[in-house]
Write an enzyme that holds these catalytic residues in place. Structure first.
Site, PDB file in Angstrom:
ATOM      1  N   GLY A 240       1.726  28.373 -27.692  1.00 50.81           N
ATOM      2  CA  GLY A 240       1.855  29.505 -26.770  1.00 50.81           C
ATOM      3  C   GLY A 240       2.940  30.444 -27.244  1.00 50.81           C
ATOM      4  O   GLY A 240       3.239  30.521 -28.449  1.00 50.81           O
ATOM      5  N   SER A 241       3.545  31.142 -26.302  1.00 54.37           N
ATOM      6  CA  SER A 241       4.537  32.148 -26.671  1.00 54.37           C
ATOM      7  C   SER A 241       5.876  31.505 -27.033  1.00 54.37           C
ATOM      8  O   SER A 241       6.162  30.355 -26.667  1.00 54.37           O
ATOM      9  CB  SER A 241       4.755  33.091 -25.488  1.00 54.37           C
ATOM     10  OG  SER A 241       5.310  32.354 -24.417  1.00 54.37           O
ATOM     11  N   GLY A 245       8.024  28.262 -25.550  1.00 60.66           N
ATOM     12  CA  GLY A 245       8.651  27.263 -26.427  1.00 60.66           C
ATOM     13  C   GLY A 245      10.130  27.081 -26.131  1.00 60.66           C
ATOM     14  O   GLY A 245      10.669  25.978 -26.213  1.00 60.66           O
ATOM     15  N   GLU A 262       3.877  25.415 -31.671  1.00 59.87           N
ATOM     16  CA  GLU A 262       3.115  26.463 -32.367  1.00 59.87           C
ATOM     17  C   GLU A 262       3.280  27.712 -31.532  1.00 59.87           C
ATOM     18  O   GLU A 262       2.538  27.933 -30.578  1.00 59.87           O
ATOM     19  CB  GLU A 262       1.622  26.101 -32.413  1.00 59.87           C
ATOM     20  CG  GLU A 262       1.289  24.851 -33.173  1.00 59.87           C
ATOM     21  CD  GLU A 262       1.438  25.006 -34.670  1.00 59.87           C
ATOM     22  OE1 GLU A 262       1.642  26.143 -35.144  1.00 59.87           O
ATOM     23  OE2 GLU A 262       1.366  23.987 -35.352  1.00 59.87           O
TER      24      GLU A 262
END
Ligand code: UN1
Length: 508
Positions: A240-241, A245, A262
């Protein structure tokens, strides 16, 4: 009910999803194709998440002792079920994430491919033997199952990213708990139903499979929080963004869990004066505007040599204005919708900032608003920038391509690296020296560095992921499987004495 939601319900029924799961809940599912409500999905609470983790943990205790090739057999069955339902699941991906038909199919193909990869891997989960310094001793390394893997996935690859994680986790002897994006709960329900079909087929063949190998909990931040903070989940794999994270990473670290992150990308493609421009134009068009710019590997920046810059911009602009925008399942569409209004607003804001920062913006306006007032289609944007300004350093999840100019390759590489993200990168050149320099230690700082192919559309066989704010994780191919296992070092003494390491004497 809109036609889109009737189509979605037909697909869900064909894939075996119980109607109650998408009609009797509280999470509103919408299609970005027309903005219509496609379902009311049953959401979990934090307590449901904890119960799912408990179930997955109990399943893990049984699953971990089943031989890996037998675990691989379940993943093989899942690959077969996916093959049988490829067109249904792909169409649902298109309806729910807005991908064009071939990209929906491509996403399911990635799931099938990772299943094949994982099946082979189930006979190759190998360790090392290492020379011991002591006589009559053998040292070795084993990779053993890890436990419950928590999977948090994003809307843009609503099913493939889950599969990259779960296929490897399952052959590794782990079990999974999945919290999908709130924007794509229907594809998650369908995937879960297909997985359950595979489990049923596996059991029908006489294999034992505990209940709870893969659990799905739809919902929002509360269920995510319950997953991330639970000490029974040794690995959280989150896509995700960067913002997400930054929340997840420290929470998992605080309990000494492992994270596979990721996150954002801000991928650049360098076009040298020695590039094959025909190839470069095709790669840039797909990389920047395909998937409506909603891949983490999307080409967001082109860094073009000054001598080819104007010609390249002209050619890209010709392609840009011809790209067919519309219903992703209609023939000939190349650019589907943005996922929602927030995405469209973020795109407009970025284009406004680009103008303020000296950019020349082509395109980017809303499209098909009369036909689809509740959906958000946008013309792809091509923005020439005088410099790599602030807006260019941010990831805007939309079809915006910034074009910059360079004179020396070392400047181009410095520009390419001078952003906070480090996922994917590419150079177009026919000069082997330039290509090698780009891939060298002093070249691209990204997890993916390509030559004469674009930044997006990576194959599953390689390790996928990136550096810096992209989060450092590596998923899918190569030896990414190791992250789903724990490493044990075993030293075995087959002699009649007990020599200590490092020559230490301790005579008793
Ligand atoms: C993502 O956008 O989150 O390399 C993943 C690609 C795809 C995966 C993208 N195989 O574009």
């Amino acid at each position: 009910m809109s036609t889109i939601s009737t189509q979605a319900h037909d697909l869900l029924a064909r894939m075996g999803v119980a109607k109650r799961l998408y009609t009797e809940g509280t999470l509103t599912a919408r299609s970005p194709v027309d903005g219509a409500v496609t379902g009311k999905v049953v959401e979990g609470t934090a307590a449901d998440m904890q119960a799912a983790i408990a179930q997955a943990h109990a399943a893990y205790l049984e699953w971990r002792v089943i031989p890996a090739p037998k675990r691989g057999e379940l993943v093989r069955k899942f690959g077969e079920v996916l093959r049988a339902h490829k067109t249904d699941l792909a169409a649902l991906v298109s309806l729910e994430a807005g991908k064009i038909a071939s990209e929906g199919l491509g996403e399911v193909q990635e799931m099938i491919d990772i299943c094949d990869f994982a099946v082979g891997l189930s006979r190759q989960l190998h360790g090392l033997t290492i020379a011991s310094e002591r006589p009559g001793h053998r040292m070795m390394e084993q990779w053993l199952p890890l436990g419950v893997v928590g999977i948090i996935s994003a809307f843009n690859f609503p099913v493939a990213v889950w599969a990259w994680n779960s296929a490897l986790a399952l052959v590794a002897g782990d079990t999974c708990v999945w919290k999908p994006s709130e924007k794509t709960p229907l594809t998650a329900l369908a995937t879960q139903a297909l997985f359950e079909k595979a489990v049923a087929a596996y059991k029908a063949d006489g294999h034992a499979a505990p209940e709870g190998l893969s659990m799905l909990i739809n919902g929002g931040a509360a269920v995510g929080e319950a997953l991330v903070t639970d000490a029974r989940v040794p690995l959280i794999s989150a896509t995700g963004s960067t913002r997400m994270g930054r929340i997840v990473g420290p929470k998992v670290a605080a309990r000494f869990g492992r994270c596979l992150l990721e996150l954002g990308g801000n991928n650049a493609l360098i076009v040298s004066d020695k590039a094959d421009l025909d190839l470069a134009v095709r790669a840039i068009a797909f990389g920047a505007w395909g998937t409506a710019g909603q891949r983490c590997t999307t080409t967001r920046r082109v860094i073009a040599h000054a001598s080819v810059h104007d010609q390249l911009v002209e050619r890209l602009e010709k392609v840009r204005v011809q790209l067919k925008i519309g219903n992703p399942l209609a023939d000939g569409t190349l650019v589907g919708p943005l996922v929602d209004k927030l995405a469209f607003d973020a795109m407009q804001a970025a284009l406004g900032q680009a103008k303020e920062q000296g950019g020349v913006v082509r395109g980017g306006e809303r499209a098909l608003a009369a036909e689809h007032p509740e959906a958000f289609y946008a013309a792809p944007a091509l923005v020439t920038m005088p410099a790599q300004t602030e807006v260019v350093c941010h990831e805007t999840f939309a079809p915006i391509l910034y074009v910059l100019k360079y004179e020396n390759l070392s400047d181009a590489i410095a520009l390419q690296n001078n952003v906070p993200q480090g996922l994917s990168s590419a150079i177009f050149t026919t000069d082997i020296r330039e290509a090698e320099a780009f891939m060298s230690a002093a070249g691209s700082d990204c997890g993916i560095a390509n030559v004469n192919i674009g930044t997006s559309g990576a194959e599953i066989g390689g390790a996928f992921g990136g550096e810096k704010e992209t989060g450092g994780g590596r998923e899918s191919g190569s030896d990414a499987w190791r992250q789903y296992m724990r490493r044990v070092t075993n030293t075995v003494n087959y002699s009649n004495s007990l020599p200590l390491a490092q020559g230490v004497k301790f005579d008793v």
